[in-house]
Scaffold this motif. Structure first.
Motif, PDB file in Angstrom:
ATOM      1  N   LEU A  49      -5.359  17.237   3.733  1.00 24.85           N
ATOM      2  CA  LEU A  49      -4.041  16.514   3.681  1.00 24.85           C
ATOM      3  C   LEU A  49      -4.198  15.453   3.174  1.00 24.85           C
ATOM      4  CD1 LEU A  49      -2.299  17.771   7.029  1.00 24.85           C
ATOM      5  CD2 LEU A  49      -1.562  18.227   4.386  1.00 24.85           C
ATOM      6  N   ALA A  50      -5.051  14.474   3.753  1.00 27.79           N
ATOM      7  CA  ALA A  50      -5.680  13.147   3.325  1.00 27.79           C
ATOM      8  C   ALA A  50      -5.898  13.059   1.905  1.00 27.79           C
ATOM      9  CB  ALA A  50      -6.741  12.576   4.400  1.00 27.79           C
ATOM     10  N   ILE A  51      -6.536  13.932   1.572  1.00 29.34           N
ATOM     11  CA  ILE A  51      -7.214  13.922  -0.120  1.00 29.34           C
ATOM     12  C   ILE A  51      -5.654  14.285  -0.915  1.00 29.34           C
ATOM     13  CG2 ILE A  51      -8.331  15.303  -1.806  1.00 29.34           C
ATOM     14  CD1 ILE A  51     -10.212  15.927   0.443  1.00 29.34           C
ATOM     15  N   THR A  52      -4.906  15.114  -0.480  1.00 28.28           N
ATOM     16  CA  THR A  52      -3.505  15.178  -1.199  1.00 28.28           C
ATOM     17  C   THR A  52      -2.725  14.124  -1.172  1.00 28.28           C
ATOM     18  OG1 THR A  52      -3.721  17.685  -0.466  1.00 28.28           O
ATOM     19  CG2 THR A  52      -1.698  16.836  -1.282  1.00 28.28           C
ATOM     20  N   GLY A  53      -2.738  13.387  -0.030  1.00 29.99           N
ATOM     21  CA  GLY A  53      -1.948  12.170   0.024  1.00 29.99           C
ATOM     22  C   GLY A  53      -2.296  10.926  -0.663  1.00 29.99           C
ATOM     23  N   ILE A  54      -3.857  10.982  -0.848  1.00 26.61           N
ATOM     24  CA  ILE A  54      -4.455   9.998  -1.828  1.00 26.61           C
ATOM     25  C   ILE A  54      -4.109  10.316  -3.279  1.00 26.61           C
ATOM     26  CG2 ILE A  54      -6.704   9.478  -2.966  1.00 26.61           C
ATOM     27  CD1 ILE A  54      -7.798   9.656  -0.282  1.00 26.61           C
ATOM     28  N   VAL A  55      -4.166  11.466  -3.720  1.00 30.45           N
ATOM     29  CA  VAL A  55      -3.652  11.889  -5.078  1.00 30.45           C
ATOM     30  C   VAL A  55      -2.095  11.562  -5.129  1.00 30.45           C
ATOM     31  CG1 VAL A  55      -3.410  13.701  -6.771  1.00 30.45           C
ATOM     32  CG2 VAL A  55      -5.220  13.845  -5.325  1.00 30.45           C
ATOM     33  N   ILE A  56      -1.335  11.821  -4.310  1.00 28.63           N
ATOM     34  CA  ILE A  56      -0.006  11.670  -4.385  1.00 28.63           C
ATOM     35  C   ILE A  56       0.107  10.158  -4.307  1.00 28.63           C
ATOM     36  CG2 ILE A  56       2.352  11.720  -3.226  1.00 28.63           C
ATOM     37  CD1 ILE A  56       1.645  14.444  -2.367  1.00 28.63           C
ATOM     38  N   ALA A  57      -0.233   9.174  -3.575  1.00 27.17           N
ATOM     39  CA  ALA A  57      -0.450   7.974  -3.566  1.00 27.17           C
ATOM     40  C   ALA A  57      -0.756   7.113  -4.891  1.00 27.17           C
ATOM     41  CB  ALA A  57      -0.972   7.393  -2.181  1.00 27.17           C
ATOM     42  N   THR A  58      -1.713   7.704  -5.580  1.00 25.11           N
ATOM     43  CA  THR A  58      -2.319   7.196  -6.670  1.00 25.11           C
ATOM     44  C   THR A  58      -1.259   7.286  -7.745  1.00 25.11           C
ATOM     45  OG1 THR A  58      -4.501   7.797  -6.287  1.00 25.11           O
ATOM     46  CG2 THR A  58      -3.980   7.456  -8.388  1.00 25.11           C
ATOM     47  N   VAL A  59      -0.757   8.469  -7.742  1.00 24.21           N
ATOM     48  CA  VAL A  59       0.483   8.674  -8.850  1.00 24.21           C
ATOM     49  C   VAL A  59       1.636   7.712  -8.682  1.00 24.21           C
ATOM     50  CG1 VAL A  59       2.069  10.483  -9.770  1.00 24.21           C
ATOM     51  CG2 VAL A  59      -0.124  11.330  -9.364  1.00 24.21           C
ATOM     52  N   VAL A  60       2.250   7.560  -7.549  1.00 23.71           N
ATOM     53  CA  VAL A  60       3.280   6.748  -7.145  1.00 23.71           C
ATOM     54  C   VAL A  60       2.856   5.633  -7.357  1.00 23.71           C
ATOM     55  CG1 VAL A  60       4.744   5.836  -5.263  1.00 23.71           C
ATOM     56  CG2 VAL A  60       4.257   8.228  -5.299  1.00 23.71           C
ATOM     57  N   PHE A  61       1.860   5.082  -6.946  1.00 22.06           N
ATOM     58  CA  PHE A  61       1.243   3.440  -7.248  1.00 22.06           C
ATOM     59  C   PHE A  61       1.116   3.154  -8.472  1.00 22.06           C
ATOM     60  CE2 PHE A  61      -2.263   0.619  -8.018  1.00 22.06           C
ATOM     61  CZ  PHE A  61      -2.166  -0.726  -7.322  1.00 22.06           C
ATOM     62  N   THR A  62       0.644   4.171  -9.427  1.00 22.77           N
ATOM     63  CA  THR A  62       0.395   3.885 -10.857  1.00 22.77           C
ATOM     64  C   THR A  62       2.014   3.714 -11.513  1.00 22.77           C
ATOM     65  OG1 THR A  62      -1.518   5.347 -11.012  1.00 22.77           O
ATOM     66  CG2 THR A  62      -0.240   4.852 -13.313  1.00 22.77           C
ATOM     67  N   ILE A  63       2.956   4.590 -11.272  1.00 17.32           N
ATOM     68  CA  ILE A  63       4.261   4.286 -11.687  1.00 17.32           C
ATOM     69  C   ILE A  63       4.863   2.933 -11.322  1.00 17.32           C
ATOM     70  CG2 ILE A  63       6.563   5.200 -11.383  1.00 17.32           C
ATOM     71  CD1 ILE A  63       5.563   8.259 -11.062  1.00 17.32           C
ATOM     72  N   ILE A  64       4.519   2.814  -9.937  1.00 14.40           N
ATOM     73  CA  ILE A  64       5.002   1.316  -9.439  1.00 14.40           C
ATOM     74  C   ILE A  64       4.460   0.203 -10.339  1.00 14.40           C
ATOM     75  CG2 ILE A  64       5.222  -0.404  -7.596  1.00 14.40           C
ATOM     76  CD1 ILE A  64       5.312   2.228  -5.942  1.00 14.40           C
ATOM     77  N   MET A  65       3.268   0.232 -10.539  1.00 12.97           N
ATOM     78  CA  MET A  65       2.451  -0.672 -11.223  1.00 12.97           C
ATOM     79  C   MET A  65       2.848  -1.060 -12.787  1.00 12.97           C
ATOM     80  SD  MET A  65       0.723  -2.302  -9.216  1.00 12.97           S
ATOM     81  CE  MET A  65       0.123  -3.549 -10.642  1.00 12.97           C
ATOM     82  N   LEU A  66       2.953   0.359 -13.378  1.00 11.31           N
ATOM     83  CA  LEU A  66       3.660   0.402 -14.726  1.00 11.31           C
ATOM     84  C   LEU A  66       4.909  -0.092 -15.020  1.00 11.31           C
ATOM     85  CD1 LEU A  66       2.332   3.863 -16.040  1.00 11.31           C
ATOM     86  CD2 LEU A  66       1.093   1.507 -16.321  1.00 11.31           C
ATOM     87  N   PHE A  67       5.905   0.249 -13.760  1.00 13.98           N
ATOM     88  CA  PHE A  67       7.045  -0.505 -13.646  1.00 13.98           C
ATOM     89  C   PHE A  67       6.969  -2.285 -13.485  1.00 13.98           C
ATOM     90  CE2 PHE A  67      10.763  -2.156 -11.164  1.00 13.98           C
ATOM     91  CZ  PHE A  67      11.680  -1.844 -11.993  1.00 13.98           C
ATOM     92  N   LYS A  68       5.945  -2.415 -12.875  1.00 13.63           N
ATOM     93  CA  LYS A  68       5.587  -3.844 -12.566  1.00 13.63           C
ATOM     94  C   LYS A  68       5.409  -4.661 -14.011  1.00 13.63           C
ATOM     95  CE  LYS A  68       3.045  -7.335  -9.983  1.00 13.63           C
ATOM     96  NZ  LYS A  68       1.743  -7.391  -9.119  1.00 13.63           N
TER      97      LYS A  68
END
Length: 272
Positions: A49-68
């Motif tokens: 679950l932690a690995i899955t969470g890291i993958v999801i968090a990476t995708v979300v973070f990337t979108i947020i940073m590109l928006f920034k």
């Protein structure tokens, strides 16, 4: 001047992305230890679950940073400095899309590397290497080309969505929207997505009127009787053509969304 804008965008975001990449690689090294040395079903499930969470968090973070990259550098206080530079709206948008594409590709490469590191740490090397050799030996020129097209299509499709996000963000800063900017930005993104669906339906309808297209689509939907090697080659060729068309479609929409952003920057810009 475009090169300087790209350099500035990279310098303003590389530390955040570097931290995420380091977290991915450390996770790929650390979590396999739980799988190998801790024989506990609950622990293994938590690690998964932690690995899955890291993958999801990476995708979300990337979108947020590109928006920034776009919103903060164009529509905040930094935007005043950006818009006073001797650069055109086209150069600003091009810089944001180029840097966004770079981070998307790098994130994909780091995530893939993390997956391989994770697999190599939980499975014997003697089992992995022969399996990889066998898989690569089965790939011909058409299959390798198909994989390359799939990867390119994924990147181009993501860039298209980023361009759409940039346009929605630009719409949110139209002068006439006032305090309804956030709502307008969210709604406009979904409206653009809805229009894109309608465009695909229209293209599909028009293509259906062209002689021979129905047979092509029939084959592309894997309704071909695959019994001979030449049937697989034919299906792979059809798939490659479809991927190439999708890449072209994504590029065209990326240009259209970018033109919309440039028009707003040049004519309707309202900085905070």
């Amino acid at each position: 001047m475009l090169a300087k804008l790209i350099k500035y965008d990279i310098r303003s975001t590389w530390r955040d992305f570097a931290g995420v990449y380091l977290a991915i690689l450390l996770g790929a090294v650390f979590f396999p230890i739980l799988f190998v040395y801790v024989n506990n079903t609950v622990t293994n499930a938590v690690a998964g679950l932690a690995i899955t969470g890291i993958v999801i968090a990476t995708v979300v973070f990337t979108i947020i940073m590109l928006f920034k990259i776009f919103n903060t550098n164009v529509f905040s206080k930094e935007g005043y400095l950006t818009m006073t530079l001797p650069v055109s709206g086209t150069e600003i948008v091009a810089s944001k899309l180029i840097v966004s594409t770079m981070w998307i590709v790098l994130t994909g490469l780091v995530a893939t590397l993390g997956i391989f590191v994770f697999i190599f740490n939980i499975a014997p090397m003697a089992d992995i290497i022969p399996a990889l050799k066998k898989a690569f030996s089965m790939l011909g020129a058409r299959e390798i080309f198909a994989i390359a097209l799939i990867l390119i299509a994924m990147v181009v499709s993501t860039v298209k969505e980023i361009a759409k996000l940039f346009l929605a963000c630009s719409v949110a800063h139209l002068k006439l929207l006032g305090r309804f900017r956030i709502l307008a930005g969210i709604v406009s993104f979904f409206v653009f997505s809805w229009l894109e669906i309608k465009l695909l339906q229209a293209v599909n309808f028009i293509a259906g009127l062209i002689p021979g297209v129905d047979e092509y689509v029939h084959q592309l939907r894997f309704q071909v009787d695959i019994q001979r090697p030449e049937d697989i080659m034919q299906l792979t060729g059809l798939f490659n053509q479809a991927m190439a068309l999708w890449i072209l479609y994504s590029l065209v929409l990326t240009v259209i969304f970018s033109i919309g952003v440039i028009w707003i920057l040049n004519r309707k810009l309202d900085l905070d």
